[in-house]
Enzyme design. Structure first.
Site, mmCIF file in Angstrom:
data_model
loop_
_atom_site.group_PDB
_atom_site.id
_atom_site.type_symbol
_atom_site.label_atom_id
_atom_site.label_comp_id
_atom_site.label_asym_id
_atom_site.label_seq_id
_atom_site.Cartn_x
_atom_site.Cartn_y
_atom_site.Cartn_z
ATOM 1 N N GLU A 37 -2.790 26.903 -53.126
ATOM 2 C CA GLU A 37 -3.646 26.146 -52.191
ATOM 3 C C GLU A 37 -5.014 25.873 -52.820
ATOM 4 O OE1 GLU A 37 -1.825 27.890 -48.027
ATOM 5 O OE2 GLU A 37 -3.659 28.811 -48.793
ATOM 6 N N CYS B 52 -3.881 29.540 -39.662
ATOM 7 C CA CYS B 52 -5.332 29.424 -39.806
ATOM 8 C C CYS B 52 -5.839 28.031 -39.432
ATOM 9 C CB CYS B 52 -5.744 29.778 -41.233
ATOM 10 S SG CYS B 52 -4.844 28.864 -42.512
#
Length: 666
Positions: free
Chosen positions: A324, A415
């Site tokens: 990521e 998240c």
């Protein structure tokens, strides 16, 4: 507990000690900005009515709230996948608190108080709060380590949890003036400061945000140790001896955690993009509050690196799915673009702080591009489903594990939905800012606000139909005739600048100029760091009119982005457009847009909650015969794609036949 509450109350009632350093510019609080527009206000209401309630329900259904109950009982088994799942509750409380400040709701406030009781009961006597360990210290989450903080540099997320607790606690206090969550945060922050620091435990937090949270706690409580510990965490980066600097693996050399070099020596955005954005935001805070120019120089260089080499055309960052993370310079693939929603949110936080440091409009140009495109694309128009990643290209003949084709209601690692829940209601706080007798207008949203200039009350009323129309109106209502300066951002896109770098450019020059009138008369103004400065003696109901040219722009990529050679993207105002299968005969990978294409616009109130679409006659490869045909083309705002089912989508379009796909649909 009563003693703790008294200490906090005394701390909050006293003015903060005089600070020698801080941001030169101060934002106008979101609670004083009342929105009346048709773009952001509906999103805030959807967030209140759909996203936040759904987030709380999913925290209940997935065991996140049960983890706190088990921690309070000190028995059971941690019931979710990740040790940072506690933060989904904190972030949703933060978003709900922002919303309570705008729209009081006794039922929701009672529910939040109920959750805070669970959180308080889960906290250990010395302030430690981490359900993945507290539930059963003898059988902890595998990421957590046998002892407290043992794996903080890696994956335990103990300080990450703390950071989101602090941000939620400050938001809740500011919204409600209650100290029940703040008391918990103070107790935890005091523990953190007692454990970490010079002569104590040394660590660079594995997932940054505790630094931002400690700064907010410092601002609210005045406790200098909070600021000192935040600075300590930043200065710990690049000091760990266990990494191999010659190893190209970011997991092995510390780059994944931005721990490969001391921050003051970093010049390039590296590693996990969300962690990086939170770090750079905190570095800006510390640079402002301590006057440390070496930190400021570092994030200036990193910002230039991101905007010049590592940002997608619609404002997203973090191109690489493996980790990521940021890729190498100019590594911005379309087919596998990752673009985590949380990274867009952290990019907004960072650019806002860069503006507060420097007062230059280019930071809000980037913030606006991210906000209107690569950030709100992360949530569906009904507020109930989400993208974790934000694709740049969807084709029928290519599938990849990192690409999401439809939004989901929730994720194991959730998240992004809860991060959106806290970002959306804070948007009013980005509209205005102030430095002495200078009033900045940064975002164009129908609203009114009250502020104080030279000890005099001033009301500002903003009216427009942005982002669909470039006509802006500002009514200035001072309590008495008053001399001060209005600084209105003239976006880079209205000055022939696609981004504040050479990474992307418009292919044609702007035809229409920006015009500004005061009380109906064309006025002279100076340009200062991208702002039109209008300084005069303002009288009640003086009116400023700004006309930004809403031309359809073709965007080309710099030559370093070879994948986009011979292609264009489309932008109108702040909105970057895409084409979706449903509007274009079932496919987008077969389209190409010649240079002589003429576009028209049409606002469609019944489409995608109301959008301006772009239309044209273009060329396409017939997906059945392979022949080149003429075809009607429609482009929609990028943020609105994937709200009508699954199919192809494109942001970049070849201008000649050789760059278009020629595949047959099955």
């Amino acid at each position: 507990m009563k003693t703790l509450m008294l200490l906090v109350a005394l701390s909050l009632s006293a003015a903060l000690p005089a600070q020698q350093n801080d941001y030169a510019i101060q934002g106008v609080p979101f609670t004083t900005v009342k929105l009346k527009d048709n773009f952001w206000l509906p999103r805030i209401l959807v967030n209140k009515r759909a996203t936040i309630p759904a987030s709380f329900k999913r925290c209940e259904a997935t065991g996140r709230i049960d983890n706190f109950k088990k921690a309070a009982a000190r028995k059971g088994k941690f019931g979710t996948k990740f040790p940072f799942d506690d933060t989904d509750i904190y972030k949703t409380i933060e978003g709900a608190s922002y919303t309570l400040a705008l729209y009081p709701d006794e039922t929701e406030e009672r529910y939040i108080d109920h959750l805070i009781e669970y959180i308080a009961n889960a906290q250990e006597p010395d302030g430690y709060l981490y359900t993945a360990r507290t539930i059963n210290p003898d059988s902890v989450h595998p990421w957590s380590g046998k002892e407290r903080w043992e794996k903080e540099r890696e994956l335990s997320h103990e300080l990450y949890n703390a950071g989101h607790l602090y941000e939620a606690a400050v938001a809740h206090y500011m919204a409600t003036k209650k100290t029940n969550l703040l008391n918990i945060a103070v107790k935890n922050a005091d523990l953190v400061c007692s454990v970490f620091g010079p002569g104590k435990k040394h660590v660079a937090p594995g997932h940054e945000i505790v630094e931002m949270g400690l700064v907010k706690m410092y601002r609210v409580t005045g406790k200098k140790e909070y600021l000192a510990t935040a600075k300590f965490f930043i200065e710990e980066r690049g000091r760990y001896q266990g990494y191999d600097p010659n190893n190209k693996d970011p997991w092995k050399n510390g780059a994944y955690w931005q721990d490969h070099l001391p921050v003051k020596q970093q010049e390039e955005a590296v590693g996990h993009a969300v962690r990086a954005g939170y770090l750079y935001s905190a570095v800006a805070d510390i640079a402002a509050l301590t006057g440390d120019d070496s930190l400021l120089n570092a994030i200036d260089k990193i910002w230039t690196n991101v905007v010049g080499k590592k940002m997608y055309v619609q404002g997203s960052v973090g191109a690489i799915g493996n980790g990521e993370r940021y890729g190498e310079n100019y590594e911005l693939p379309n087919a596998t673009a990752y673009n985590e929603t949380c990274a867009a949110i952290s990019n907004v936080y960072w650019n806002y702080r860069m503006f507060l440091l420097h007062g230059e409009s280019k930071y809000f140009d980037v913030l606006e591009k991210t906000l209107y495109n690569g950030l709100i694309s992360g949530v569906s128009l009904d507020g109930k489903s989400f993208f974790y990643t934000n694709a740049m290209q969807i084709t029928n003949n290519f599938k990849h594990k990192d690409i999401e084709y439809t939004r989901s209601g929730w994720f194991e690692c959730s998240c992004c939905p809860t991060n959106l829940a806290r970002l959306i209601p804070s948007v009013p706080g980005y509209v205005y800012a102030q430095k002495d007798d200078q009033v900045f207008v940064n975002l164009f949203i129908n609203s009114n606000t009250r502020l104080t200039v030279k000890n005099t009350a001033v009301e500002l009323v903003q009216q427009n139909n942005y982002p669909w129309d470039g006509g802006l109106s500002f009514t200035v209502v001072p309590a008495r005739e008053l001399s001060f300066a209005m600084l209105i951002r003239i976006p880079g896109w209205a000055q022939d600048e696609a981004v504040p770098s050479s990474l992307y450019r418009f292919t044609t020059s702007q035809v229409q100029p920006v015009s500004i009138k005061v009380n109906g008369v064309a006025t002279q103004y100076t340009m200062q760091h991208g702002y039109a400065v209008i300084k005069r003696d303002w009288k009640k109901n003086d009116k400023i009119e700004v006309m930004l040219p809403m031309e359809i722009k073709r965007v080309a990529a710099g030559e370093q982005l070879a994948e986009n050679a011979g292609k264009i993207a489309l932008q109108r105002g702040p909105i970057v457009y895409c084409a979706e299968w449903v509007d274009n005969n079932g496919s987008t990978s077969n389209l190409f847009i010649p240079d002589n294409t003429v576009f028209t616009t049409k606002f469609k109130p019944g489409l995608l909650k109301g959008v301006t679409v772009l239309r044209a006659d273009v060329a396409a490869i017939d997906t059945n015969t392979g022949n080149v045909i003429k075809q009607k083309f429609t482009a929609i705002p990028y943020y609105s794609w994937a709200n009508r089912g699954q199919g192809e989508m494109a942001v970049w379009f070849p201008t000649a036949i050789k760059g278009a796909a020629s595949t047959t649909r099955h």
